[in-house]
Design a protein around this motif. Structure first.
Motif, PDB file in Angstrom:
ATOM      1  N   CYS A  57       0.849  -1.195   0.000  1.00 27.62           N
ATOM      2  CA  CYS A  57       0.000   0.000   0.000  1.00 27.62           C
ATOM      3  C   CYS A  57       0.880   1.239   0.000  1.00 27.62           C
ATOM      4  O   CYS A  57       1.823   1.343   0.802  1.00 27.62           O
ATOM      5  CB  CYS A  57      -0.923  -0.013   1.233  1.00 27.62           C
ATOM      6  N   TRP A  58       0.567   2.199  -0.883  1.00 35.04           N
ATOM      7  CA  TRP A  58       1.286   3.464  -0.970  1.00 35.04           C
ATOM      8  C   TRP A  58       0.660   4.489  -0.031  1.00 35.04           C
ATOM      9  O   TRP A  58      -0.535   4.442   0.265  1.00 35.04           O
ATOM     10  CB  TRP A  58       1.236   4.023  -2.388  1.00 35.04           C
ATOM     11  N   SER A  59       1.458   5.439   0.399  1.00 34.63           N
ATOM     12  CA  SER A  59       0.937   6.596   1.114  1.00 34.63           C
ATOM     13  C   SER A  59       0.331   7.582   0.113  1.00 34.63           C
ATOM     14  O   SER A  59       0.411   7.400  -1.099  1.00 34.63           O
ATOM     15  CB  SER A  59       2.044   7.274   1.931  1.00 34.63           C
ATOM     16  N   LYS A  60      -0.287   8.628   0.632  1.00 34.20           N
ATOM     17  CA  LYS A  60      -1.005   9.560  -0.240  1.00 34.20           C
ATOM     18  C   LYS A  60      -0.087  10.238  -1.234  1.00 34.20           C
ATOM     19  O   LYS A  60      -0.442  10.384  -2.411  1.00 34.20           O
ATOM     20  CB  LYS A  60      -1.725  10.614   0.619  1.00 34.20           C
ATOM     21  N   HIS A  61       1.098  10.627  -0.831  1.00 33.05           N
ATOM     22  CA  HIS A  61       2.051  11.305  -1.705  1.00 33.05           C
ATOM     23  C   HIS A  61       3.114  10.376  -2.268  1.00 33.05           C
ATOM     24  O   HIS A  61       4.006  10.837  -2.968  1.00 33.05           O
ATOM     25  CB  HIS A  61       2.718  12.464  -0.975  1.00 33.05           C
ATOM     26  N   GLY A  62       3.053   9.099  -1.957  1.00 34.56           N
ATOM     27  CA  GLY A  62       3.935   8.137  -2.576  1.00 34.56           C
ATOM     28  C   GLY A  62       5.326   8.033  -1.993  1.00 34.56           C
ATOM     29  O   GLY A  62       6.171   7.347  -2.570  1.00 34.56           O
ATOM     30  N   HIS A  63       5.590   8.689  -0.869  1.00 38.26           N
ATOM     31  CA  HIS A  63       6.927   8.617  -0.292  1.00 38.26           C
ATOM     32  C   HIS A  63       7.126   7.379   0.570  1.00 38.26           C
ATOM     33  O   HIS A  63       8.265   6.972   0.810  1.00 38.26           O
ATOM     34  CB  HIS A  63       7.217   9.865   0.547  1.00 38.26           C
ATOM     35  N   ARG A  64       6.042   6.776   1.042  1.00 38.68           N
ATOM     36  CA  ARG A  64       6.142   5.628   1.923  1.00 38.68           C
ATOM     37  C   ARG A  64       5.348   4.464   1.357  1.00 38.68           C
ATOM     38  O   ARG A  64       4.366   4.652   0.622  1.00 38.68           O
ATOM     39  CB  ARG A  64       5.651   5.970   3.335  1.00 38.68           C
ATOM     40  N   LEU A  65       5.774   3.261   1.750  1.00 29.56           N
ATOM     41  CA  LEU A  65       5.148   2.036   1.275  1.00 29.56           C
ATOM     42  C   LEU A  65       5.022   1.072   2.445  1.00 29.56           C
ATOM     43  O   LEU A  65       5.999   0.803   3.151  1.00 29.56           O
ATOM     44  CB  LEU A  65       5.967   1.402   0.154  1.00 29.56           C
ATOM     45  N   LEU A  66       3.800   0.558   2.639  1.00 31.84           N
ATOM     46  CA  LEU A  66       3.528  -0.414   3.699  1.00 31.84           C
ATOM     47  C   LEU A  66       3.443  -1.804   3.092  1.00 31.84           C
ATOM     48  O   LEU A  66       2.723  -2.016   2.120  1.00 31.84           O
ATOM     49  CB  LEU A  66       2.229  -0.068   4.425  1.00 31.84           C
ATOM     50  N   VAL A  67       4.178  -2.753   3.693  1.00 33.73           N
ATOM     51  CA  VAL A  67       4.249  -4.119   3.183  1.00 33.73           C
ATOM     52  C   VAL A  67       3.889  -5.071   4.306  1.00 33.73           C
ATOM     53  O   VAL A  67       4.430  -4.969   5.416  1.00 33.73           O
ATOM     54  CB  VAL A  67       5.662  -4.438   2.644  1.00 33.73           C
ATOM     55  N   SER A  68       2.982  -6.002   4.033  1.00 34.15           N
ATOM     56  CA  SER A  68       2.626  -7.052   4.989  1.00 34.15           C
ATOM     57  C   SER A  68       3.022  -8.396   4.411  1.00 34.15           C
ATOM     58  O   SER A  68       2.928  -8.619   3.204  1.00 34.15           O
ATOM     59  CB  SER A  68       1.127  -7.031   5.288  1.00 34.15           C
ATOM     60  N   ALA A  69       3.470  -9.309   5.284  1.00 33.02           N
ATOM     61  CA  ALA A  69       3.965 -10.612   4.854  1.00 33.02           C
ATOM     62  C   ALA A  69       3.303 -11.712   5.673  1.00 33.02           C
ATOM     63  O   ALA A  69       2.640 -11.466   6.689  1.00 33.02           O
ATOM     64  CB  ALA A  69       5.487 -10.680   4.983  1.00 33.02           C
ATOM     65  N   THR A  70       3.498 -12.950   5.224  1.00 35.42           N
ATOM     66  CA  THR A  70       2.897 -14.093   5.898  1.00 35.42           C
ATOM     67  C   THR A  70       3.596 -14.456   7.200  1.00 35.42           C
ATOM     68  O   THR A  70       3.095 -15.304   7.947  1.00 35.42           O
ATOM     69  CB  THR A  70       2.919 -15.317   4.968  1.00 35.42           C
ATOM     70  N   ASP A  71       4.727 -13.842   7.487  1.00 30.74           N
ATOM     71  CA  ASP A  71       5.405 -14.083   8.768  1.00 30.74           C
ATOM     72  C   ASP A  71       4.888 -13.157   9.861  1.00 30.74           C
ATOM     73  O   ASP A  71       5.585 -12.920  10.859  1.00 30.74           O
ATOM     74  CB  ASP A  71       6.913 -13.924   8.615  1.00 30.74           C
ATOM     75  N   LYS A  72       3.670 -12.593   9.667  1.00 32.05           N
ATOM     76  CA  LYS A  72       2.967 -11.739  10.630  1.00 32.05           C
ATOM     77  C   LYS A  72       3.640 -10.382  10.807  1.00 32.05           C
ATOM     78  O   LYS A  72       3.436  -9.704  11.817  1.00 32.05           O
ATOM     79  CB  LYS A  72       2.846 -12.427  11.994  1.00 32.05           C
ATOM     80  N   SER A  73       4.427  -9.955   9.847  1.00 33.66           N
ATOM     81  CA  SER A  73       5.168  -8.695   9.964  1.00 33.66           C
ATOM     82  C   SER A  73       4.524  -7.598   9.130  1.00 33.66           C
ATOM     83  O   SER A  73       3.896  -7.853   8.101  1.00 33.66           O
ATOM     84  CB  SER A  73       6.624  -8.887   9.529  1.00 33.66           C
ATOM     85  N   LEU A  74       4.700  -6.364   9.616  1.00 31.56           N
ATOM     86  CA  LEU A  74       4.334  -5.147   8.892  1.00 31.56           C
ATOM     87  C   LEU A  74       5.587  -4.280   8.789  1.00 31.56           C
ATOM     88  O   LEU A  74       6.219  -3.982   9.812  1.00 31.56           O
ATOM     89  CB  LEU A  74       3.221  -4.376   9.605  1.00 31.56           C
ATOM     90  N   THR A  75       5.940  -3.871   7.582  1.00 34.75           N
ATOM     91  CA  THR A  75       7.161  -3.093   7.353  1.00 34.75           C
ATOM     92  C   THR A  75       6.802  -1.817   6.628  1.00 34.75           C
ATOM     93  O   THR A  75       6.100  -1.848   5.621  1.00 34.75           O
ATOM     94  CB  THR A  75       8.194  -3.896   6.541  1.00 34.75           C
ATOM     95  N   LEU A  76       7.287  -0.690   7.151  1.00 34.39           N
ATOM     96  CA  LEU A  76       7.074   0.621   6.548  1.00 34.39           C
ATOM     97  C   LEU A  76       8.390   1.084   5.937  1.00 34.39           C
ATOM     98  O   LEU A  76       9.418   1.148   6.620  1.00 34.39           O
ATOM     99  CB  LEU A  76       6.582   1.621   7.593  1.00 34.39           C
ATOM    100  N   TRP A  77       8.373   1.421   4.624  1.00 36.21           N
ATOM    101  CA  TRP A  77       9.578   1.767   3.868  1.00 36.21           C
ATOM    102  C   TRP A  77       9.529   3.223   3.418  1.00 36.21           C
ATOM    103  O   TRP A  77       8.451   3.765   3.134  1.00 36.21           O
ATOM    104  CB  TRP A  77       9.715   0.883   2.625  1.00 36.21           C
ATOM    105  N   ASP A  78      10.716   3.828   3.373  1.00 35.66           N
ATOM    106  CA  ASP A  78      10.915   5.101   2.686  1.00 35.66           C
ATOM    107  C   ASP A  78      11.387   4.769   1.273  1.00 35.66           C
ATOM    108  O   ASP A  78      12.505   4.294   1.073  1.00 35.66           O
ATOM    109  CB  ASP A  78      11.948   5.959   3.415  1.00 35.66           C
ATOM    110  N   VAL A  79      10.517   5.005   0.280  1.00 35.03           N
ATOM    111  CA  VAL A  79      10.785   4.531  -1.072  1.00 35.03           C
ATOM    112  C   VAL A  79      11.949   5.284  -1.701  1.00 35.03           C
ATOM    113  O   VAL A  79      12.814   4.679  -2.348  1.00 35.03           O
ATOM    114  CB  VAL A  79       9.509   4.675  -1.939  1.00 35.03           C
ATOM    115  N   LYS A  80      12.028   6.582  -1.518  1.00 34.48           N
ATOM    116  CA  LYS A  80      13.070   7.371  -2.176  1.00 34.48           C
ATOM    117  C   LYS A  80      14.453   7.041  -1.622  1.00 34.48           C
ATOM    118  O   LYS A  80      15.421   6.887  -2.383  1.00 34.48           O
ATOM    119  CB  LYS A  80      12.778   8.859  -2.016  1.00 34.48           C
TER     120      LYS A  80
END
Length: 566
Positions: free
Chosen positions: A74-97
């Motif tokens: 899932c992207w943030s509103k302005h596209g600078h961040r990306l949320l990723v969920s995985a089957t290992d029960k983790s949630l990871t928030l990334w700075d795309v740039k």
């Protein structure tokens, strides 16, 4: 039966497979707000960022702690961040740039779907929908979470909010994933339960403001808002996609709900034992209005991840049948306009481009297919006033058509153009779609691409066949650590052949036979003993008469075979 019911030229929707994207085994995809970047989660735990204009890879986000398949991006509103969920029960928030990990937390259950709060520019709050529990509102900054209600029950004059699904007689919880999503403002969350209801829940208070009963009463699997927030789609377990209209404003939604709630309380204050649940349903019907439903009446197939087009005029439903790659496109008024048939591969995810008539679908093989409109070029209009005729028509000549001086009142008035006016070439005039997405100059639209070596330079450096080089370039990635630089993965046989070619000066790749030890001894004895009389006479005879082409070829054969043992 793939025949459109209405004229297909009246709408911008995809028709054919234009291209396909392949890198690893992709599981889920998502566009940014302008459709310039496409994020894809893979089965190895990595996330690929595609530049959708050039169809090349711009980034590869990989966390060493995540090796399980990705379930959602899932992207943030302005596209600078990306949320990723995985089957290992983790949630990871990334700075795309910056390609940096901002935060990572682990839940108690696997999140099938996760989305960021659409309100702030740099969100840290996200909504996670676990596999077999109630939705969670998670703060990625400190790791705190809050369980959202999924059902409301009546006991006397009070109502009880149930945060978890009901249990069976043996104490186990049912396997019913709950669908939930933010509205466009980010102040409310729509939660769908197994009783066929949509609960309107406040983000800050977790209070239930209204209940929308969905016709059919089946389990709700998906809830999707369009980009404007005006319409809502629900996908139920009864094989029907339903369309609702959102009557709430885009701003100050909580205040509007408080006004509706107080109005209902004043209207029913004389009733001693008024049903609280019915009051919430009355409030819900004033917030979201049911319009119509979409389904395949003949086959009654299940649907996978329905979605809106960028402008909200078209509705897309993907078939959930195994071994079937079909996309159904309806007009918002309810007419079926197109059925797209792809390869014999089941669909696991599908998204519509935010600004263009393009659809990207992901199959079980991990390949993303790009569907686009089939444009037909027409070069017949050579002049501005040229008119193309479908059939012969009788032409009626005007009275003064060929006169030298036509009447002044029939002359076309030329537009007055101010040649001294300044032209603004710096500012971009925003379209209606960009205005809907709250576009600004701070949005992340493109990422710098990683340059790859030229093919001609690689061929000069590595004397390999072009076909082999192309295969190695296609399989190699600049982000893989186990790939040899310059895009050439050499095998032991190729290394041996290249070393021999370098010893020969690079002129030939053929191998010469090495003479045996017995042959070398015979050659040494031949060089030491003197020439016989017959050899001298033969040499004299050869020099005395002119040599022919046959003699020269025979001498060369003797020199090549002399000293070798066959």
């Amino acid at each position: 039966m793939n025949v459109p019911i209405i004229d297909p030229l009246q709408g911008d929707f995809p028709e054919i497979i234009e291209d396909f994207l392949q890198h690893g085994n992709m599981k889920c995809i998502a566009f940014n707000c302008h459709g310039t970047l496409l994020a894809a989660g893979c089965s190895d735990g990595s996330c690929i960022i595609w530049d959708f204009e050039t169809r090349g890879i711009s980034r590869r986000l990989r966390d060493s702690a995540t090796i399980s398949p990705i379930t959602s991006v899932c992207w943030s509103k302005h596209g600078h961040r990306l949320l990723v969920s995985a089957t290992d029960k983790s949630l990871t928030l990334w700075d795309v740039k910056k390609c940096e990990k901002i935060a990572r937390i682990t839940l108690q259950h696997t999140a099938l779907h996760a989305c960021l709060d659409p309100g702030p520019v740099e969100p840290t709050v996200c909504l996670a929908c676990p596999l077999s529990s109630a939705p969670l509102l998670v703060d990625m900054s400190d790791g705190s979470s809050r369980v959202l209600p999924v059902s409301v029950s009546q006991e006397g004059n009070n109502y009880i909010v149930a945060p978890i699904p009901r249990k069976f007689s043996d104490g186990s919880t049912p396997f019913t994933p709950t669908a939930a999503t933010f509205d466009r403002s980010g102040e409310l969350i729509c939660v769908g339960n197994s009783k066929g209801e949509i609960l309107i829940v406040g983000v800050k208070t977790s209070k239930v403001y209204g209940i929308i009963p969905v016709p059919g009463g089946a389990v709700i699997k998906d809830i999707v808002f369009c980009r404007t927030g005006q319409y809502v789609l629900t996908n139920s377990n009864d094989r029907v996609i339903r369309l609702f209209e959102n009557l709430l404003p885009h701003n100050n939604v909580i205040n509007e709900l408080e006004i509706v709630d107080s109005f209902n309380n004043n209207t029913n204050n004389n009733v001693e034992e008024y049903d609280i649940v019915e009051k919430l349903k009355t409030t819900g019907t004033k917030c979201i209005k049911y319009l119509r439903e979409f389904q395949d009446v003949v086959t009654k197939i299940q649907w996978k991840t329905p979605c809106f087009s960028g402008d909200g005029e078209w509705i897309l439903g993907a078939s959930a049948s195994k071994g079937e790659h079909k996309l159904y496109i309806w007009e918002r008024l309810g007419h079926l306009v197109k059925i797209l048939e792809g390869p014999k591969e089941a669909i696991i995810d599908v998204v519509w481009h935010p600004e263009r008539p393009i659809v990207v679908s992901v199959s079980v093989t991990g390949t993303a297919y790009v569907w686009a409109k089939d444009y037909v070029e027409n070069w017949s209009a050579f002049a501005p006033d040229f008119k193309e005729l479908e059939e012969n028509e009788e032409y009626i000549e005007r009275e003064d058509e060929f006169d030298l001086n036509p009447r002044e009142d029939e002359k076309e008035k030329e537009e007055v153009v101010d040649e001294d006016a300044e032209v603004d070439i710096e500012n971009i005039e925003e379209t209606s779609i960009i205005t809907i997405s709250n576009g600004s100059h701070e949005e992340l639209r493109y990422l710098p691409a990683v340059p790859s070596p030229d093919l001609s330079e690689q061929q000069d450096k590595y004397p390999a066949s072009p076909s082999r080089l192309e295969e190695s370039n296609n399989s190699a990635s600049p982000f893989d650590n186990d790939v040899v630089t310059n895009g050439h993965a050499s095998s032991p046989m190729e290394v041996a052949e290249n070393s021999l070619a370098e010893e020969d000066g690079g002129t030939s790749s053929k191998r010469k036979r090495k003479p045996s030890a017995k042959g070398m001894e015979m050659q040494a004895e031949k060089d030491k003993r003197p020439a016989t009389k017959n050899q001298k006479s033969s040499s004299v005879s050869k020099t005395s008469k002119p040599r022919t082409k046959y003699d020269i070829d025979s001498d060369q054969d003797d020199e090549f075979t002399d000293g070798f043992v066959f």
